[in-house]
Design an enzyme around this catalytic site. Sequence first.
Site, short mmCIF file in Angstrom:
data_model
loop_
_atom_site.label_atom_id
_atom_site.label_comp_id
_atom_site.label_asym_id
_atom_site.label_seq_id
_atom_site.Cartn_x
_atom_site.Cartn_y
_atom_site.Cartn_z
N LEU A 168 41.02 33.69 33.07
CA LEU A 168 40.78 32.58 34.06
C LEU A 168 41.35 30.67 32.68
CD1 LEU A 168 39.68 34.69 37.16
CD2 LEU A 168 41.68 33.89 36.93
N ARG A 169 40.52 30.64 31.96
CA ARG A 169 40.35 30.26 31.03
C ARG A 169 39.23 29.60 31.42
NH1 ARG A 169 43.54 32.96 28.05
NH2 ARG A 169 45.57 32.42 28.06
N ASN B 106 37.57 35.56 27.09
CA ASN B 106 37.85 34.75 25.43
C ASN B 106 38.08 33.05 25.93
OD1 ASN B 106 40.30 35.90 26.82
ND2 ASN B 106 41.79 35.41 25.31
N ASP C 228 39.35 40.94 24.18
CA ASP C 228 40.49 40.99 24.23
C ASP C 228 41.71 39.61 23.88
OD1 ASP C 228 43.66 42.07 26.04
OD2 ASP C 228 42.98 40.06 26.40
N HIS D 139 42.13 45.54 22.99
CA HIS D 139 43.87 45.32 22.64
C HIS D 139 43.77 46.14 21.17
CE1 HIS D 139 45.91 41.56 22.61
NE2 HIS D 139 46.49 42.10 20.73
N HIS E 24 46.69 46.85 28.25
CA HIS E 24 48.10 46.62 28.07
C HIS E 24 48.99 47.52 27.35
CE1 HIS E 24 46.42 44.16 25.06
NE2 HIS E 24 46.23 43.45 25.88
N ASP F 32 47.80 41.17 33.10
CA ASP F 32 47.26 40.19 31.46
C ASP F 32 47.92 38.42 31.41
OD1 ASP F 32 46.86 39.01 28.80
OD2 ASP F 32 48.10 39.95 28.40
N HIS G 285 49.53 29.02 29.79
CA HIS G 285 49.22 28.13 29.01
C HIS G 285 49.78 27.07 28.95
CE1 HIS G 285 47.63 31.21 25.73
NE2 HIS G 285 48.58 32.30 25.92
O1 DOR Z 1 50.06 37.63 24.79
C1 DOR Z 1 48.34 37.63 25.46
N1 DOR Z 1 47.87 36.69 26.21
N2 DOR Z 1 47.69 38.38 24.79
C2 DOR Z 1 46.34 38.70 25.17
O2 DOR Z 1 45.69 39.71 25.12
C3 DOR Z 1 45.95 37.39 25.31
C4 DOR Z 1 46.10 36.46 26.04
C5 DOR Z 1 45.35 35.50 25.74
O3 DOR Z 1 44.60 35.30 26.08
O4 DOR Z 1 46.74 34.24 26.16
#
Ligand code: DOR
Length: 447
Positions: free
Chosen positions: A65-66, A96, A154, A181, A234, A318, A322
Amino acid sequence: MSESWLIQGARVLDPANGLDAVRDVHIVDGKIARVAESIAPEGLLVVNANGLVLTPGFVDLHCHLREPGFEYKETVATGTRAAVQGGFTTVCSMANTDPVVDTPATVAFILERAKDAAAARVYPLAAVTQGFGGTQLVEMAALSDAGVVAFSDDGLPIADARMMRHALEYSLLVGKPIVNHCEDPALAHGGVMNEGLTSLRLGLRGMPAEAEETMVARDALLARRTGAHVHIAHVSTQGSVEIIRAAKQQGIRITAEVTPHHLTLTDSLVAQRLHAGKGTGFAYDTHAKVKPPLRTEADIKALVEGLNDGTIDAIATDHAPHSTTDKLCEFSDAESGISCLETAFSQAYQLVQDGRITLQTLISKLTVEPSHVFSLRTGTLSPGAPADIALLDLEGTWTVNPSAFASKGKNTPIAGTTLPGRVALTFVDGRPVHIADGYEERGATQT
Ligand code: DOR
């Protein structure tokens, strides 16, 4: 004043209760009151669900969710709006962020944002190591008390085997799983896609299946040693499925998830055929860059078998939103990830249409089984459970148009693809939070 709803005449599919039959569902005060053959509609808000399939709202064990820190990619508000559009009523958010979720204060911040702005239920995960540094464990007890459902670095693996062992040992004190992960950094060696013929042809550095599999095997052994619960994020390779199957047969506390993209797409998608003038050539599609990487048909076959025989417990998205600039660059510089909360159900439903899994299995892997993995109270239509519901139109089709996504992340490698099955309506806590275009007339009538 109490609010009572009646969803009438749907095919109700509730794997938690072994139910697959036409039923009425009565909701009172946001909870499932009753599921029965015929319920009198007097005084209730009625939804006509004839021809639709009604399931518990989907439970996603793995999404990004960033927030905090990467609000330009996604927020709790936009990510959960994407979730309900995709039928997900519970989402577990990865740690993360910036700062990383490694203190109770950050957990409290996310839960506060969820209370204020989320369309779906949000359960945060916390990191395993402080700041994702890989060297010092977080305060698991304090984070558990703050409300996290599991622990994961992750995005990054827990590379150090001794650290993983300690994490598993400490997780026993709080009774919550460690989610890994699995990607051995030495073997991955900066690989940006699956190691195989396509990586060779494109001249891109490949990541071998063994980078994942050796760590899955290591984690299974450490779970056996410690007696703790490890959950493999995943899963993407045939070898991983085989290792997890063997570990489960030994009674090791190991669970696993697979994404809709690893179940349906291969590494060939990374290479886009280009036609320019009289020539043809190949370009890279950074939207197909994801970690773990898309693999091969043989891996897909094994992953599907893993769903069918219970080796893989859950389908998790997952969802990795972006920004455009994160992807509009050299393949090696591009961020990894696919924005997929809104496409997940339909993408996975293709497997049902192809006769590879049953609809019951698909719904089970999206509802009750993930709920069990993180010991959640959702994913069921049992009386008293939160009235979190997805209504699906299995006859419907739609074409993926990222600009129409509720998610800020428009990054998908399947833009323009027509997919089967639509999420028509979604309820959270007994209230409609999503009604897809064309299904407005299904909305409530007061009787
Ligand atoms: O493709 C991915 N993007 N795999 C991950 O484990 C992290 C994720 C991300 O946070 O963008």
